[in-house]
Motif scaffolding. Structure first.
Motif: not given
Length: 359
Positions: A207, A227, A231, A241-242, A244-245, A300
């Protein structure tokens, strides 16, 4: 750029692990095959308790024989020197022209500890806390050179602008490092960091530091829960958080060719095993599973682990991936040059240049 109907880009990766292989050729061939499918990246496992060549060295050999695909070796943070680890990963980024990643892992067994004789094995919680500190120190060392620190002025004999080198003095619970690094800032700024976040001790590191988190989940609901947790935790650490895949890491056995998925697989999802979820069926059913999980927002994308390396990777690329491409759900070419480009991740700003000093 193609995507599923959710509007989010689909990300696909594969493991290159071939336990019986000791020469570079089969790894090069496998990476090239994955690159023909335009996969985001390949991984190669490593650890002190397993036989075989060093993952980072193998992928450094693969780099000049590939052009676009990301290269992500496992490098443990236990019993290793953080300064050397970051320099080696930065070097891979230079060798590959911005395609390097680093799968962060820890070494938990007493047998691995005895190989070094420095300390006893420690609990996973403590080792992952140390891994987080190593990841933090690595980022500082990567940033210790500003992007334009190299002058290379033959007339004056100046190689580097010393005002654009920054000293790092980092102390963790079990180590300390000083910089600057011996390697200029990598092409990607920070090579992509990957963490298997299936086990809870690794989740805080994922994270806070990971660009890609892998999750071994047998059901989309389970993957979606992890997920969401990752996030939310990333946001609590001040991250977007966008950025992190989260990919489902799935062992795939495509030995049945185009046959229907075995009971409990296919539309019913992978089957849990002691070593993680395992899908057994055909490439077409696997494509449907990928579409369903991604469309639901559970993940993702996917990180595939072929059960039989050559056979299953070939069927994965020429079957599953080709079908996703035909349906416009996965790209047919690389629009960018770096692994961060493939993942849709921004190049990090230099933390020292932004502040003009030590953060």
């Amino acid at each position: 750029m193609t995507s599923t109907h959710s509007g989010r880009r689909l990300h696909l990766a594969t493991a290159l692990d071939q336990p019986a292989v000791r020469t570079a050729g089969p790894y090069v061939d496998a990476a090239r095959l994955a690159e023909r499918g335009a996969l985001d990246f390949v991984t190669l496992g490593d650890g002190f308790g397993r036989p075989g060549p060093e993952a980072l060295a193998v992928l450094s050999r693969v780099a000049p024989d590939t052009a676009r695909i990301g290269l992500v070796p496992t490098v443990t943070t236990t019993h290793t020197e953080p300064f050397h680890v970051q320099a080696a990963v930065a070097t891979l980024d230079w060798v590959s022209r911005g395609r390097a990643g680093w799968r962060i892992d820890v070494s938990t067994t007493e047998g691995e500890a005895r190989l070094f004789g420095r300390r006893r094995a420690a609990p996973a919680d403590a080792l992952w806390r140390e891994a987080g500190e190593v990841a933090d120190a690595a980022a500082r060392l990567w940033d210790s050179w500003e992007d334009d620190a190299e002058i290379r002025d033959a007339a004056t004999g100046r190689f580097v602008d010393r005002d654009k080198l920054h000293h790092v003095d980092f102390s963790g619970a079990s180590f300390s490092v000083r910089g600057p690094s011996i390697v200029p800032r990598p092409p990607q700024g920070h090579p992509v960091r990957v963490v298997d976040a299936t086990e809870r001790p690794a989740r805080a590191v994922a994270a806070r530091h990971a660009d890609v988190a892998l999750v071994r989940a047998a059901h989309p609901g389970e993957a979606a829960a992890v997920r969401g947790e990752l996030r939310a935790s990333a946001a609590a650490h001040g991250r977007d958080p966008e950025g992190l895949r989260v990919l489902a890491s799935l062992e795939v056995d495509l030995g049945d060719g185009e046959g229907a998925a075995a009971p409990g697989h296919g539309g019913g999802g992978p089957r849990p095993t002691p070593h993680g979820p395992r899908y057994r069926g055909g490439p077409v059913d696997l494509a449907q599973l990928v579409i369903a999980w991604h469309r639901e927002g559970a993940v993702d994308g996917f990180h595939f682990r072929p059960a039989e390396p050559h056979r299953d990777l070939e069927r994965l690329v020429n079957g599953t991936v080709a079908l996703l491409q035909h349906r416009g759900l996965f790209r047919t070419f690389y629009p960018g040059a770096t692994l961060r480009d493939h993942l849709g991740l921004a190049r990090p700003a230099n933390q020292y240049a932004a502040t003009g000093g030590t953060p």
